[in-house]
Design a protein around this motif. Structure first.
Motif, PDB file in Angstrom:
ATOM      1  N   LEU A 150     103.899   7.451  23.990  1.00  0.00           N
ATOM      2  CA  LEU A 150     103.320   7.435  25.463  1.00  0.00           C
ATOM      3  C   LEU A 150     102.867   8.824  25.746  1.00  0.00           C
ATOM      4  N   ASP A 151     102.775   9.802  24.553  1.00  0.00           N
ATOM      5  CA  ASP A 151     102.299  11.065  24.827  1.00  0.00           C
ATOM      6  C   ASP A 151     100.866  11.376  24.254  1.00  0.00           C
ATOM      7  N   VAL A 152     100.101  10.388  23.789  1.00  0.00           N
ATOM      8  CA  VAL A 152      98.883  10.556  23.343  1.00  0.00           C
ATOM      9  C   VAL A 152      97.859  10.765  24.657  1.00  0.00           C
ATOM     10  N   GLU A 153      97.419  11.988  24.397  1.00  0.00           N
ATOM     11  CA  GLU A 153      96.519  12.402  25.543  1.00  0.00           C
ATOM     12  C   GLU A 153      95.133  11.561  25.522  1.00  0.00           C
ATOM     13  N   PHE A 154      94.542  11.249  26.914  1.00  0.00           N
ATOM     14  CA  PHE A 154      93.530  10.705  27.043  1.00  0.00           C
ATOM     15  C   PHE A 154      92.416  11.406  27.307  1.00  0.00           C
ATOM     16  N   PRO A 155      91.237  11.269  26.762  1.00  0.00           N
ATOM     17  CA  PRO A 155      90.099  12.244  27.062  1.00  0.00           C
ATOM     18  C   PRO A 155      89.476  12.045  28.571  1.00  0.00           C
ATOM     19  N   GLY A 156      88.525  12.654  28.969  1.00  0.00           N
ATOM     20  CA  GLY A 156      88.058  12.365  30.292  1.00  0.00           C
ATOM     21  C   GLY A 156      88.720  13.074  31.533  1.00  0.00           C
ATOM     22  N   ARG A 157      87.989  12.838  32.639  1.00  0.00           N
ATOM     23  CA  ARG A 157      88.335  13.577  33.927  1.00  0.00           C
ATOM     24  C   ARG A 157      89.849  13.503  34.166  1.00  0.00           C
ATOM     25  N   ARG A 158      90.309  12.109  34.366  1.00  0.00           N
ATOM     26  CA  ARG A 158      91.628  11.821  34.774  1.00  0.00           C
ATOM     27  C   ARG A 158      92.672  12.618  33.649  1.00  0.00           C
ATOM     28  N   GLY A 159      92.517  12.520  32.411  1.00  0.00           N
ATOM     29  CA  GLY A 159      93.359  13.038  31.636  1.00  0.00           C
ATOM     30  C   GLY A 159      94.593  12.439  31.452  1.00  0.00           C
TER      31      GLY A 159
ATOM     32  N   GLY B 242      86.418  22.070  34.603  1.00  0.00           N
ATOM     33  CA  GLY B 242      86.215  21.501  33.256  1.00  0.00           C
ATOM     34  C   GLY B 242      87.525  21.281  32.585  1.00  0.00           C
ATOM     35  N   LEU B 243      88.485  20.879  33.581  1.00  0.00           N
ATOM     36  CA  LEU B 243      89.815  20.479  33.061  1.00  0.00           C
ATOM     37  C   LEU B 243      90.313  19.071  33.431  1.00  0.00           C
ATOM     38  N   SER B 244      91.221  18.361  32.857  1.00  0.00           N
ATOM     39  CA  SER B 244      91.431  17.104  33.170  1.00  0.00           C
ATOM     40  C   SER B 244      92.496  17.522  34.450  1.00  0.00           C
ATOM     41  N   VAL B 245      92.851  16.262  35.212  1.00  0.00           N
ATOM     42  CA  VAL B 245      93.620  16.547  36.324  1.00  0.00           C
ATOM     43  C   VAL B 245      95.141  16.984  35.662  1.00  0.00           C
TER      44      VAL B 245
END
Length: 355
Positions: free
Chosen positions: A291-300, A330-333
């Protein structure tokens, strides 16, 4: 790892005759539990029945315990079982006709299904709905312990007679009468469970498959099948002819009823696409996720933050402002929210004022 029985069955000689397979082990006499309470049963002093709690007495008929709870007794005497109760002796001729019309070799087909059980020497196997023992008689060629049960005593008696006439060694076989909805076995008692030709008549597919899975050990295999035309043959003349004679061919493989613990699920259609065969391995609970794998992209974020960290009552305008602010830096939410909250917390701690 030794050779599996699946590999043995796929070999040219399917009858196990080698001396390394000839050890004889008797099945323990009291392997059954109460189908209601799942507590151990004892044998009556006169040997006529198995006994459980108050009012629990399960008679032994021809050595076969009658382990039906009231719901199973009602089903056994109901309309869906009338054919088997009244015409058990004719059932075999119907099966022979079925394989003949489908241009199939019955023994070969059954052995191919057994191969999916992936059995090893001394495996403990449950056969549900054994009927007149047309599968059981071939399972007895393997060095395994077999518990073969059916809802109909009449079918079992016919099957018992079949085995006697074939002079089969039944020292590692126990026949019994029981309801698949209330199996008389402890949790994780079997290495594998097999059922073919009756699933469509079970009153609750989901509950039955859950009960079947309950009695299988982790990593044990379940193989079940019944009439059901393959989807690509629906509305074909082939399907219409079979369904005209037997409405059970209108059933479809109940994949939506499999337990969440099912792993490595396969479903294939055999006998020219007229029967489905489902096979799966028993896992533990639902499939695991990190459950803790970080997603790339704007939403993050991660599945943990996205699913368990939802905010209530956030307006679309506020959400848009957060998305824009995070994008500007330049950060994810998630990263922006954590940084902003961290700053606010530090300010409160420093100034003692909630901005």
């Amino acid at each position: 790892m030794g050779t599996t029985m699946g590999e043995v069955l796929r070999a040219e000689s399917c009858i196990v005759a080698d001396t390394k397979w000839t050890t004889v082990r008797m099945i323990p006499e009291l392997s059954f539990v109460s189908p209601s309470t799942k507590q151990p049963l004892t044998k009556a002093p006169d040997g006529s029945a198995l006994l459980g709690g108050p009012g629990e007495r399960y008679p032994l008929i021809e050595g076969m315990p009658q382990l039906l709870v009231h719901s199973g007794q009602a089903q056994a005497s109901g309309e869906s079982q009338a054919y088997y109760r009244d015409r058990a002796s004719e059932y075999d001729r119907g099966i022979e006709a079925l394989f003949a019309m489908l241009l199939a070799n019955e023994e070969q087909t059954r052995r191919e299904m057994f191969a999916e059980l992936d059995l090893r020497q001394d495996s403990r196997v449950l056969e549900i709905g054994c009927g007149t023992c047309r599968d059981t008689i071939h399972l007895l060629d393997m060095p395994i312990d077999i518990f073969a049960g059916d809802l109909s005593l009449e079918m079992l008696l016919t099957g018992q007679d079949r085995l006697r006439r074939a002079a089969k060694d039944t020292s590692r076989l126990q026949l019994f009468c029981a309801d698949v909805m209330h199996l008389p076995f402890a949790d994780e008692f079997f290495d594998a469970v097999y059922h073919f030709g009756g699933l469509n008549l079970f009153p609750d597919h989901k509950k039955a498959l859950e009960e079947i899975t309950r009695v299988v050990k982790p990593n044990g295999r379940v193989v079940v099948g019944d009439e059901g035309i393959a989807p690509w043959l629906a509305n074909s003349q082939f399907a219409n002819i079979l369904e005209n004679s037997n409405p059970l061919f209108r059933h479809r493989a109940p994949l939506d009823c499999l337990p969440v613990a099912a792993r490595q699920v396969t479903c294939r259609w055999i006998l020219s696409g007229s029967f489905y065969l489902i096979s799966f391995v028993k896992g533990e609970g639902e499939p695991p996720l990190d459950l803790d794998v970080e997603f790339p992209g704007r939403r993050g974020g991660s599945h943990r933050t996205r699913y368990f960290g939802k905010l209530e009552g956030v307006s679309p305008e506020l959400r848009g402002r957060v998305l824009d602010a995070a994008a500007a830096e330049g950060l994810s939410v998630t990263a922006w929210l954590e940084r902003t909250l961290g700053r606010a917390t530090r300010n409160v701690a420093r100034d003692g004022v909630d901005d």
